[in-house]
Design a protein around this motif. Structure first.
Motif, PDB file in Angstrom:
ATOM      1  N   GLN A   1       1.121  -1.260  -0.289  1.00 27.24           N
ATOM      2  CA  GLN A   1       0.176   0.527   0.053  1.00 27.24           C
ATOM      3  C   GLN A   1       1.000   0.970   0.044  1.00 27.24           C
ATOM      4  N   MET A   2       0.607   2.270  -0.781  1.00 30.35           N
ATOM      5  CA  MET A   2       1.329   3.501  -1.088  1.00 30.35           C
ATOM      6  C   MET A   2      -0.237   4.281  -0.563  1.00 30.35           C
ATOM      7  N   ASN A   3       1.115   5.800  -0.077  1.00 26.04           N
ATOM      8  CA  ASN A   3      -0.445   7.133  -0.101  1.00 26.04           C
ATOM      9  C   ASN A   3      -1.018   7.372  -1.855  1.00 26.04           C
ATOM     10  N   MET A   4      -1.144   6.720  -3.029  1.00 31.47           N
ATOM     11  CA  MET A   4      -1.660   6.829  -3.392  1.00 31.47           C
ATOM     12  C   MET A   4      -2.818   6.382  -3.673  1.00 31.47           C
ATOM     13  N   ASP A   5      -2.888   5.090  -3.240  1.00 34.44           N
ATOM     14  CA  ASP A   5      -4.208   3.644  -2.771  1.00 34.44           C
ATOM     15  C   ASP A   5      -4.881   4.562  -1.634  1.00 34.44           C
ATOM     16  N   ALA A   6      -4.808   6.047  -1.110  1.00 36.16           N
ATOM     17  CA  ALA A   6      -4.906   6.173   0.420  1.00 36.16           C
ATOM     18  C   ALA A   6      -6.601   6.123  -0.182  1.00 36.16           C
ATOM     19  N   VAL A   7      -7.142   6.714  -1.378  1.00 38.24           N
ATOM     20  CA  VAL A   7      -8.273   7.888  -1.593  1.00 38.24           C
ATOM     21  C   VAL A   7      -9.190   5.988  -0.937  1.00 38.24           C
ATOM     22  N   TYR A   8      -8.797   4.833  -2.050  1.00 34.26           N
ATOM     23  CA  TYR A   8      -9.749   3.792  -2.014  1.00 34.26           C
ATOM     24  C   TYR A   8      -9.958   3.116  -0.805  1.00 34.26           C
ATOM     25  N   ASN A   9      -8.259   2.858  -0.206  1.00 40.46           N
ATOM     26  CA  ASN A   9      -7.911   1.843   1.087  1.00 40.46           C
ATOM     27  C   ASN A   9      -8.162   2.654   2.821  1.00 40.46           C
ATOM     28  N   ARG A  10      -9.778   2.410   2.455  1.00 42.35           N
ATOM     29  CA  ARG A  10     -10.650   2.956   4.093  1.00 42.35           C
ATOM     30  C   ARG A  10     -11.705   1.782   4.313  1.00 42.35           C
ATOM     31  N   PRO A  11     -11.637   2.220   5.357  1.00 45.22           N
ATOM     32  CA  PRO A  11     -12.661   0.993   5.843  1.00 45.22           C
ATOM     33  C   PRO A  11     -14.393   1.640   5.235  1.00 45.22           C
ATOM     34  N   PHE A  12     -15.035   0.536   4.848  1.00 45.55           N
ATOM     35  CA  PHE A  12     -16.023   0.624   3.521  1.00 45.55           C
ATOM     36  C   PHE A  12     -16.806  -0.185   4.670  1.00 45.55           C
ATOM     37  N   LEU A  13     -18.108   0.730   4.318  1.00 45.80           N
ATOM     38  CA  LEU A  13     -19.042  -0.883   4.606  1.00 45.80           C
ATOM     39  C   LEU A  13     -20.360  -1.662   3.357  1.00 45.80           C
ATOM     40  N   GLN A  14     -20.740  -2.302   3.250  1.00 49.59           N
ATOM     41  CA  GLN A  14     -21.030  -2.562   2.289  1.00 49.59           C
ATOM     42  C   GLN A  14     -22.343  -3.399   2.347  1.00 49.59           C
ATOM     43  N   VAL A  15     -23.583  -2.987   2.347  1.00 51.36           N
ATOM     44  CA  VAL A  15     -24.944  -3.887   2.355  1.00 51.36           C
ATOM     45  C   VAL A  15     -25.173  -5.326   1.253  1.00 51.36           C
ATOM     46  N   GLY A  16     -24.914  -6.021   2.078  1.00 46.92           N
ATOM     47  CA  GLY A  16     -25.369  -7.415   1.594  1.00 46.92           C
ATOM     48  C   GLY A  16     -24.292  -7.630   0.203  1.00 46.92           C
ATOM     49  N   LYS A  17     -24.884  -7.557  -1.042  1.00 45.06           N
ATOM     50  CA  LYS A  17     -23.880  -7.863  -2.227  1.00 45.06           C
ATOM     51  C   LYS A  17     -24.523  -6.549  -3.210  1.00 45.06           C
ATOM     52  N   LEU A  18     -25.079  -5.538  -2.632  1.00 43.59           N
ATOM     53  CA  LEU A  18     -25.139  -4.408  -3.519  1.00 43.59           C
ATOM     54  C   LEU A  18     -23.038  -4.145  -3.611  1.00 43.59           C
ATOM     55  N   PRO A  19     -23.666  -3.211  -5.070  1.00 40.19           N
ATOM     56  CA  PRO A  19     -22.339  -2.845  -5.469  1.00 40.19           C
ATOM     57  C   PRO A  19     -22.052  -1.136  -4.537  1.00 40.19           C
ATOM     58  N   VAL A  20     -22.714  -0.639  -4.335  1.00 38.21           N
ATOM     59  CA  VAL A  20     -21.960   0.147  -3.613  1.00 38.21           C
ATOM     60  C   VAL A  20     -22.094  -0.008  -1.825  1.00 38.21           C
ATOM     61  N   ALA A  21     -20.710   0.735  -1.618  1.00 34.21           N
ATOM     62  CA  ALA A  21     -20.114   0.373  -0.406  1.00 34.21           C
ATOM     63  C   ALA A  21     -20.257   2.646   0.202  1.00 34.21           C
ATOM     64  N   ILE A  22     -20.657   1.993   1.474  1.00 34.86           N
ATOM     65  CA  ILE A  22     -20.351   3.896   2.478  1.00 34.86           C
ATOM     66  C   ILE A  22     -18.988   3.924   3.262  1.00 34.86           C
ATOM     67  N   GLY A  23     -18.765   4.726   3.743  1.00 31.83           N
ATOM     68  CA  GLY A  23     -18.106   5.434   4.792  1.00 31.83           C
ATOM     69  C   GLY A  23     -18.186   6.565   5.245  1.00 31.83           C
ATOM     70  N   GLY A  24     -16.748   6.703   5.680  1.00 35.23           N
ATOM     71  CA  GLY A  24     -16.382   8.445   6.312  1.00 35.23           C
ATOM     72  C   GLY A  24     -16.090   8.401   7.830  1.00 35.23           C
ATOM     73  N   TYR A  25     -15.831  10.009   8.175  1.00 30.63           N
ATOM     74  CA  TYR A  25     -15.135   9.365   8.761  1.00 30.63           C
ATOM     75  C   TYR A  25     -15.526  10.987  10.137  1.00 30.63           C
ATOM     76  N   ALA A  26     -14.984  10.840  11.001  1.00 24.10           N
ATOM     77  CA  ALA A  26     -15.719  12.591  11.702  1.00 24.10           C
ATOM     78  C   ALA A  26     -14.756  13.268  12.660  1.00 24.10           C
ATOM     79  N   GLU A  27     -14.916  14.520  12.777  1.00 25.77           N
ATOM     80  CA  GLU A  27     -13.535  14.783  13.882  1.00 25.77           C
ATOM     81  C   GLU A  27     -13.736  16.141  14.183  1.00 25.77           C
ATOM     82  N   ALA A  28     -13.810  15.795  16.418  1.00 24.90           N
ATOM     83  CA  ALA A  28     -14.353  16.614  17.128  1.00 24.90           C
ATOM     84  C   ALA A  28     -12.983  17.130  18.100  1.00 24.90           C
ATOM     85  N   ASN A  29     -13.060  17.785  18.077  1.00 23.04           N
ATOM     86  CA  ASN A  29     -11.987  18.493  19.333  1.00 23.04           C
ATOM     87  C   ASN A  29     -12.321  19.910  20.419  1.00 23.04           C
TER      88      ASN A  29
END
Lengths: 408, 402
Positions: free
Chosen positions: A37-65
């Protein structure tokens, strides 16, 4: 625009709630954490959540401080901030064709940006097409900027104020990777819309590449019809680490309008190097980047706007505890240190021959607790020194920041 | 890798948080001492005046003009704060150039961009150049502090300090600069008038009547910002819509008026006290008046106060060495308004660590500035040169304490 984005996001969230999906069907796509894995892979190399066998995955992140900062003895007091919520949505359109978008809501909804929205078409490992809103691959932070990956509440000053992360534009380009036994090579090259004259006509009172981010029309049209070229080549040794060399350059001024020549073409050019490595035995992670910016200024413009800028950061992260803590397997406690510097105006005054200053330096010791790799509690002490253009005694800013950031 | 028990982690975290809270204040940057900085308001402002001071502070120090908000097209600086870092004296980088007037008959180069050179321009515009045949002078931006006190001195007190014919025969002949003032200015109570002209008191040649006059000119001439007071574009001389509101201009005026006076440091030091005596003995205090008082002011905090500016706000002939061939109002080309010396020792903190003194910043030290005095100040300079090295050091130590 903001309203329609909000409605879209609400629909996405509420529809998933109303559907009452059986949690068993929710499948978390694991993050790859291998030496390929390289920095250029970061955009896809994120934890996604997929529903069943749907071809769509969702994810995201939040920051608070929370933060309490003081400038030369004057503080704005206790501040609680929701820095950003980012949503990812990816889809496999067909074999070797995929789409990913990243929507970012900063400071509540003060800023809403589409940071990424592109179609990727894979032809061969070294020849892939990407088009849409792409992340310009300058430095490593711009590629790999997700909050939960960092031990520090603030993004690096040099990466956000010089480069400017996160910086994305509409355009097209190619990317690819190649593997050997010990080495991984990767490249990205894009032609996109680019900067505008705000980089030298802004309320920052200095040359500021981030000022161009305010131009939302860049997703609709180019300011001057001249494309911005961004390219990066990176190499990783599986046991040593990654080094990247990137370039971004183009014309920023409106040199012609209605066929009438207004000015010569004035360029902005940026070169950046980045590296990261994990030392053996102690598992110390070292990550940094440095950039140089060159701007062709009109001769009669004020010297307050620099034709050269430079700066960078280095993060050192040392895991000190890695074990089961509070029922979290493999939880980690890190101590970390960031040193950063940004010189907004490299040069000398014509009138005196003396140095032009206008720079900021900061040091940030930190401690973080990661219950899982995807989430971080972090406490920072930040100390900054700002020197004005003339080099008068530095303004000191210091304080504490405690934050949380997590993928979801 | 170190292994710590769960109990250890909890205890360690609690200790760390408590330590952090205790250390919190120690790790914060301290506020600089009041006598080490020039900014900050005078004591005794009302809450309303304090709010206006803060608004003016933002407009003065934080508001940066761009082409979109009216900058230029010709300009010298993009904000007020550019020329007055920390409200102190400026730097050669922000020096103003005035040109085109050689005597009291007025400026002959107004059509060519006079009286101020806008040597910078937004992109796609050409900046001004000094026209052939025009004499010019460079003006360093002055410090802003204590201006409200200077503004509140009565004309009668200034005239009492003047001695244009040198009737007392001491070689010093201070005189007011009588200037024609624009219509938008309100005349001071009990203002002195001579042939329809009034006493100017701000600027290198005392060519600005009051802080509104100075502020409106600075917006227009320094940044190319038109206001309702001065609605003309410096590029094409056409009347344009205001680019700054009257409220902002007034807020800036109030900010400048209510900035505190510099506080002298180490006044009790024996060398400083000895230096102060020498300052008077060699005649410096004849122009750099150590003590003045204000009259009545609409701002109570400025009314009837005694203060120590080390100026008489009058014009003095400084000799051929400082004669630039350019003038304003009724001042001759060799005449300059006595600059206040308060805050002198802090000048370097706003000038990048180095002194740039006298009207154009040519003097790189206090001693050099003294030695460049001529004309009416010739005797004082001679006396300074005759002092022993120790006494010169004491005198300079006193000046640096201001």
């Amino acid at each position: 625009m903001k309203r329609s984005l909000l409605i879209t996001c609400c629909c996405l969230i509420t529809s998933s709630l109303l559907a009452q999906i059986d949690p068993e069907l929710l499948r978390r796509i694991p993050v790859k954490n291998d030496s390929l894995q390289m920095n250029m892979d970061a955009v896809y190399n994120r934890p996604f959540l997929q529903v069943g066998k749907l071809p769509v995955a969702i994810g995201g992140y939040a920051e608070a401080n929370y933060q309490y900062l003081s400038e030369n003895g004057v503080s704005e007091g206790h501040q609680f901030q929701m820095r950003r919520v980012t949503l990812f949505l990816s889809s496999s359109i067909s074999r070797r064709i995929k789409f990913l978008t990243e929507l970012e809501f900063e400071d509540g909804t003060k800023e809403i940006n589409i940071e990424f929205a592109s179609v990727d078409v894979e032809f061969a490992p070294l020849f892939n097409f990407r088009g849409g809103i792409v992340m310009n691959p300058i430095g490593s932070f711009n590629q790999n900027h997700d909050g939960p990956k960092w031990e520090f509440v603030d993004r690096p000053i040099s990466a956000t104020q010089l480069l400017p992360a996160t910086w994305s534009n509409v355009g097209f380009g190619l990317y690819g990777k190649k593997f050997t036994t010990d080495w991984v090579y990767g490249y990205e090259v894009y032609l996109t819309n680019g900067f505008d004259d705000k980089i030298i006509a802004n309320t920052e009172n200095r040359t500021s590449l981030p000022a161009s981010k305010e131009n939302k029309e860049r997703f609709e049209e180019s300011f001057n019809g001249s494309p911005l070229l961004t390219g990066k080549f990176a190499v990783r040794h599986r046991k040593v680490g990654e080094v990247g060399l990137s370039y971004m350059g183009g014309v920023y001024n409106k040199f012609k309008e209605d066929g009438i020549v207004l000015d010569k073409k004035r360029r902005v050019d940026v070169v950046a190097v980045d590296f990261n490595s994990t030392l053996p035995v102690l598992k110390t992670f070292i990550n940094g980047e440095w950039s140089w910016t060159f701007v062709d200024l009109p001769d009669n413009y004020t010297e307050q706007f620099g034709s050269k800028q430079r700066g960078g950061f280095i993060d050192i992260v040392q895991p000190i505890v890695r074990k089961r803590i509070f029922d979290w397997d493999n939880a980690v406690i890190n101590i970390a240190l960031r040193a950063e510097y940004a010189d907004y105006n490299v040069g000398k005054f014509k009138q005196t021959g003396g140095n032009i200053y206008d720079h900021v330096a900061a040091i940030v010791p930190a401690i973080s607790f990661r219950p899982t790799a995807q989430m971080v509690f972090r406490a920072n002490y930040r100390h900054e020194w700002h020197r004005d253009l003339l080099g008068n005694p530095a303004t000191r800013v210091a304080g504490f920041q405690i934050g949380i950031s997590t993928y979801f | 890798m170190v292994y710590i028990s769960k109990k250890g982690i909890v205890t360690g975290s609690i200790i760390a948080i408590i330590s952090l809270l205790i250390a919190c204040e120690k790790l914060m940057p301290k506020a600089p001492a009041d006598d080490s900085i020039l900014d900050g308001p005078v004591e005794g402002l009302t809450p309303e005046q304090s709010v206006q001071f803060l608004r003016g502070d933002v407009a003065f120090n934080d508001e940066v003009f761009t082409p979109e908000t009216g900058l230029g097209p010709l300009f010298v600086a993009t904000s007020c704060g550019t020329c007055h870092a920390g409200d102190g004296k400026g730097h050669p980088f922000t020096t103003l150039t005035r040109f085109g007037q050689t005597d009291s008959t007025g400026n002959k180069f107004l059509d060519a961009g006079g009286p101020q050179l806008q040597h910078r321009a937004i992109y796609n515009y050409q900046p001004e150049q000094i026209p052939a045949g025009a004499t010019f002078s460079k003006f360093m931006p002055p410090a802003n502090t204590g201006l409200g006190f200077l503004d509140a001195v009565t004309d009668a007190d200034l005239l009492a300090l003047a001695d244009p014919q040198d009737l007392n025969g001491d070689g010093i002949s201070g005189k007011p600069n009588w200037i024609t003032i624009p219509d938008y200015l309100a005349i001071r109570a009990n203002a002195a008038i001579q042939n329809g002209k009034y006493i100017g008191r701000f600027g290198k040649k005392a060519a600005a009547y009051d802080l509104l006059h100075q502020t409106v000119n600075a917006y227009n001439q320094d940044m190319g910002i038109a206001s309702a007071y001065e609605p003309y574009d410096t590029y094409n001389h056409q009347e344009v819509d205001p680019e700054v509101s009257n409220q902002t201009v007034i807020d800036v005026v109030v900010y400048l008026k209510t900035l505190k006076a510099p506080i002298q440091r180490t006044p009790g030091n024996p060398d400083v006290q000895a230096g102060k005596k020498l300052f008077t003995q060699i005649g410096c205090a004849k122009c750099h008046i150590p003590e003045m008082k204000t009259g009545a002011s609409s701002i109570n905090a400025l009314s009837n106060k005694t203060f120590a500016p080390y100026t008489d706000l009058l014009l003095h002939d400084m000799g051929t060495g400082l004669d630039d061939g350019y003038t304003e109002g009724t001042a001759t080309t060799a005449e300059w308004r006595t600059p206040p010396l308060w805050g002198l020792g802090l000048s370097r903190n706003s000038q990048g660590g180095q002194y740039f003194l006298l009207h154009d910043g040519r003097a790189k030290s206090i001693e050099e500035a003294i030695l460049l005095h001529g004309g009416e100040a010739h005797q004082s300079k001679d006396h300074f040169q005759q002092l022993s090295a120790a006494d010169k050091a004491r005198l300079i130590k006193f000046l640096e304490s201001l």
